[in-house]
Scaffold this motif. Structure first.
Motif, mmCIF file in Angstrom:
data_model
loop_
_atom_site.group_PDB
_atom_site.id
_atom_site.type_symbol
_atom_site.label_atom_id
_atom_site.label_comp_id
_atom_site.label_asym_id
_atom_site.label_seq_id
_atom_site.Cartn_x
_atom_site.Cartn_y
_atom_site.Cartn_z
ATOM 1 N N ARG A 100 81.713 18.862 25.188
ATOM 2 C CA ARG A 100 80.876 19.890 25.902
ATOM 3 C C ARG A 100 79.354 19.541 25.636
ATOM 4 O O ARG A 100 78.934 19.443 24.627
ATOM 5 C CB ARG A 100 80.979 21.240 25.792
ATOM 6 N N ASN A 101 78.474 19.458 26.790
ATOM 7 C CA ASN A 101 77.103 18.967 26.626
ATOM 8 C C ASN A 101 76.228 19.848 27.499
ATOM 9 O O ASN A 101 76.805 19.914 28.674
ATOM 10 C CB ASN A 101 77.152 17.602 27.213
ATOM 11 N N ALA A 102 75.227 20.419 26.636
ATOM 12 C CA ALA A 102 74.064 21.186 27.304
ATOM 13 C C ALA A 102 72.873 20.349 27.127
ATOM 14 O O ALA A 102 72.508 20.309 26.222
ATOM 15 C CB ALA A 102 74.235 22.803 26.797
ATOM 16 N N ASN A 103 71.842 20.553 28.253
ATOM 17 C CA ASN A 103 70.715 20.231 28.151
ATOM 18 C C ASN A 103 69.640 20.918 28.859
ATOM 19 O O ASN A 103 69.921 21.472 30.071
ATOM 20 C CB ASN A 103 70.731 18.916 28.767
ATOM 21 N N VAL A 104 68.596 21.096 28.316
ATOM 22 C CA VAL A 104 67.522 21.918 28.804
ATOM 23 C C VAL A 104 66.030 21.230 28.613
ATOM 24 O O VAL A 104 65.720 20.674 27.618
ATOM 25 C CB VAL A 104 67.182 23.429 28.222
ATOM 26 N N ALA A 105 65.354 20.860 30.015
ATOM 27 C CA ALA A 105 64.329 20.047 29.716
ATOM 28 C C ALA A 105 63.016 20.582 30.587
ATOM 29 O O ALA A 105 62.776 20.145 31.603
ATOM 30 C CB ALA A 105 64.744 18.579 30.089
ATOM 31 N N PRO A 106 62.304 21.669 30.325
ATOM 32 C CA PRO A 106 61.142 22.177 30.923
ATOM 33 C C PRO A 106 59.996 21.019 30.822
ATOM 34 O O PRO A 106 59.971 20.481 29.735
ATOM 35 C CB PRO A 106 60.858 23.362 30.300
ATOM 36 N N ALA A 107 59.276 20.917 31.779
ATOM 37 C CA ALA A 107 58.207 19.899 31.738
ATOM 38 C C ALA A 107 57.007 20.613 32.454
ATOM 39 O O ALA A 107 57.180 21.232 33.569
ATOM 40 C CB ALA A 107 58.497 18.833 32.265
ATOM 41 N N THR A 108 55.848 20.419 32.032
ATOM 42 C CA THR A 108 54.300 20.971 32.784
ATOM 43 C C THR A 108 53.608 19.698 32.930
ATOM 44 O O THR A 108 53.715 18.880 32.184
ATOM 45 C CB THR A 108 53.990 22.027 32.137
ATOM 46 N N SER A 109 52.678 19.775 33.954
ATOM 47 C CA SER A 109 51.764 19.008 34.106
ATOM 48 C C SER A 109 50.545 19.606 34.826
ATOM 49 O O SER A 109 50.570 20.438 35.595
ATOM 50 C CB SER A 109 52.123 17.915 34.981
ATOM 51 N N LEU A 110 49.285 18.944 34.534
ATOM 52 C CA LEU A 110 48.029 19.425 35.070
ATOM 53 C C LEU A 110 47.002 18.379 35.482
ATOM 54 O O LEU A 110 46.959 17.463 34.740
ATOM 55 C CB LEU A 110 47.260 20.250 33.807
ATOM 56 N N LEU A 111 46.725 18.533 36.741
ATOM 57 C CA LEU A 111 45.809 17.305 37.247
ATOM 58 C C LEU A 111 44.161 17.896 37.284
ATOM 59 O O LEU A 111 44.029 19.115 37.821
ATOM 60 C CB LEU A 111 45.869 16.964 38.808
ATOM 61 N N GLY A 112 43.251 17.438 36.600
ATOM 62 C CA GLY A 112 42.058 17.959 36.729
ATOM 63 C C GLY A 112 41.077 17.319 37.862
ATOM 64 O O GLY A 112 41.583 16.347 38.436
ATOM 65 N N GLU A 113 39.961 17.996 37.871
ATOM 66 C CA GLU A 113 39.084 17.542 38.824
ATOM 67 C C GLU A 113 38.633 16.121 38.846
ATOM 68 O O GLU A 113 38.027 15.719 39.872
ATOM 69 C CB GLU A 113 38.103 18.620 39.034
ATOM 70 N N TYR A 114 38.656 15.523 37.656
ATOM 71 C CA TYR A 114 38.132 14.133 37.470
ATOM 72 C C TYR A 114 39.289 13.058 37.645
ATOM 73 O O TYR A 114 39.038 12.132 37.217
ATOM 74 C CB TYR A 114 37.328 14.008 36.216
#
Length: 487
Positions: A100-114
């Motif tokens: 039995r396999n469980a996986n959790v992978a949250p990811a966040t990203s941010l783009l700057g004005e430059y």
């Protein structure tokens, strides 16, 4: 006896036909219109209000604004952090083992004005097997990317957002233009209903005068002062007036349906226009009017925005044709934990990196296609702005000149009605004295009727010219104190 009858008939002839400061709300018991006394009275302000509330074009424009505002929200959200959550759970059965396999992978990203892109991802995985035992792993990954050519700098990064904001301004101008044009159309259609009502009054009054003249003819014939065959002229004129009444009633119904259609009301609704038609002279300076139009006219302002949009599209196109050269840096850490028949173990590793990544298209001229089109569009927009300014100046000059012409025509038509009315009064007196003919009186009656129609048409044309002036200057909403409520 016949002499007194003749004098009584002449006195009963109306001295005035239609005094146009027009007041359609005044009672007129002689009308036999299909819009009877139970008809709903409608002022011009009522018509404008109903048009704002019910007109399909305005309602559709406001519905489109819902989607357009959300488009701007999406564009403005590009510099806000983005969070993505990926996860799964699996159960596996096999000949060697069950797991039995469980996986959790949250990811966040941010783009700057430059153009700077920051990303962070965390992954946790848990495996449980009947024979292999338990395996647990979690890790953190950090990365930063700084473009050096394509996508680098404030101009290139924020160009799409600024383009969306310009589009939002253009959409607001289009809404203003749609509302103003629709209101102007409602006003013009309302006045057409007024025109139809007053034209019906004119022909009915003419028919009434013809009927009175017929009684005079009969009295003159009985007195032996007119040949009997001359009464045919009056009878023919009565038939003509009856035909005119039928046509006027038909035009009245047609104008009523046109207004109801614009107001999105039931076409069977009986309405009656009650606005008094009043005209006052206006003095407009062409140069001041043109300067006002340059600051208020929605179509012209939209053309100016089109030039700014073309400039931003050129920035985006030039940026898309550059090489992809980015500075990259990052770090990650992974921690593993095992629990099986061989025992327990823990392992932690980490690494970091920094460098340059490059992507260079070679021999692909399609990368310059967007830039060429954008440059052409920038130059074309300059031509369009020059043409739009000239067209606006011409429209302002035309509408100001037309306003003055319409007022002078109205003044002339007023004098024509007064003279025609006086002319027929004199001719009636001459007829009673036996110094004129029945044909001459009927001719002057026709002249009076034509003069009354000309005055009515000149008055409405002048008022419509005022409405067109507001529309050309972009002042329709301000003149009616209408707020778009578009925020």
């Amino acid at each position: 006896m016949n002499k007194w009858l003749l004098l009584l008939a002449l006195v009963s002839l109306p001295g005035t036909a239609a005094n146009i400061v027009i007041d359609p709300s005044a009672p007129n018991t002689s009308r036999s219109v299909s819009l009877n006394a139970q008809a709903t009275t409608l002022t011009l302000g009522d018509a404008v209000y109903l048009g704002l509330r019910n007109n399909p074009a305005i309602r559709s424009a406001y519905l489109q604004r819902v989607a357009q505002k959300f488009d701007l929200r999406v564009a403005e959200d590009v510099f806000n952090p983005k969070l993505t959550l990926n996860s799964y759970y699996r159960s596996t059965r096999g000949s060697a083992d069950n797991a039995r396999n469980a996986n959790v992978a949250p990811a966040t990203s941010l783009l700057g004005e430059y153009g700077t892109r920051l990303s962070m991802a965390w992954t946790q995985q848990l495996n449980t097997a009947d024979r292999a035992g338990r395996y647990r792993s979690d890790g953190l990954d950090l990365a930063i990317i700084q473009p050096l050519l394509r996508g680098a700098g404030w101009d290139a990064t924020t160009a799409p957002l600024r383009l969306s904001r310009l589009s939002e301004q253009a959409n607001r101008l289009n809404l203003k233009a749609t509302v103003a044009q629709t209101i102007s159309q409602v006003i013009a259609t309302y006045r057409e209903l007024l025109r139809a009502q007053e034209q019906l009054t004119i022909v009915q009054e003419a028919l009434k005068r013809s009927g009175t003249l017929l009684e005079v003819n009969k009295a003159l014939i009985n007195a032996g002062r007119m040949a009997e065959f001359e009464i045919v002229q009056t009878e023919a004129d009565i038939a003509t007036q009856q035909l005119g009444v039928e046509e006027a009633q038909n035009q009245l119904d047609s104008s009523r349906l046109a207004l109801l259609r614009l107001l999105a009301l039931d076409l069977s609704t009986p309405i009656r226009a009650t606005e008094a038609l009043e005209a006052r002279p206006m003095q407009i300076d062409k140069r001041q009017a043109f300067n006002l139009a340059q600051n208020q006219q929605p179509e012209y302002l939209a053309a100016l925005l089109g030039s700014q949009q073309a400039d931003l599209n050129l920035v985006i196109a030039k940026d898309s044709g550059r090489w992809q050269v980015d500075l990259v840096a990052g770090a990650n850490q992974v921690r593993d934990a095992y629990n099986n028949d061989a025992g327990r173990s823990n392992n932690r590793t980490w690494d970091s990196y920094a460098g340059v990544q490059v992507q260079i298209p070679i021999g692909d001229i399609s990368t310059r296609q967007a830039e060429v089109r954008a440059r052409v569009n920038v130059e074309d927009q300059q031509i369009r702005i020059t043409d739009a300014r000239q067209a606006l100046e011409r429209s302002v000059n035309d509408v100001v000149r037309d306003l003055g012409t319409r007022w002078r025509q109205y003044e002339i038509s007023q004098r024509a009605v007064e003279l025609s009315r006086r002319k027929i009064e004199i001719e009636r007196e001459k007829l009673s004295a036996g110094r004129s003919t029945n044909f001459q009186v009927l001719s002057f009656e026709t002249d009076l009727r034509n003069a009354e129609n000309a005055q009515l048409n000149a008055l409405i044309a002048y008022l419509n010219a005022q409405t067109q002036l507001d529309l050309t200057l972009g002042m329709t909403l301000e003149s009616w104190e209408i707020a778009l409520n578009d925020y």
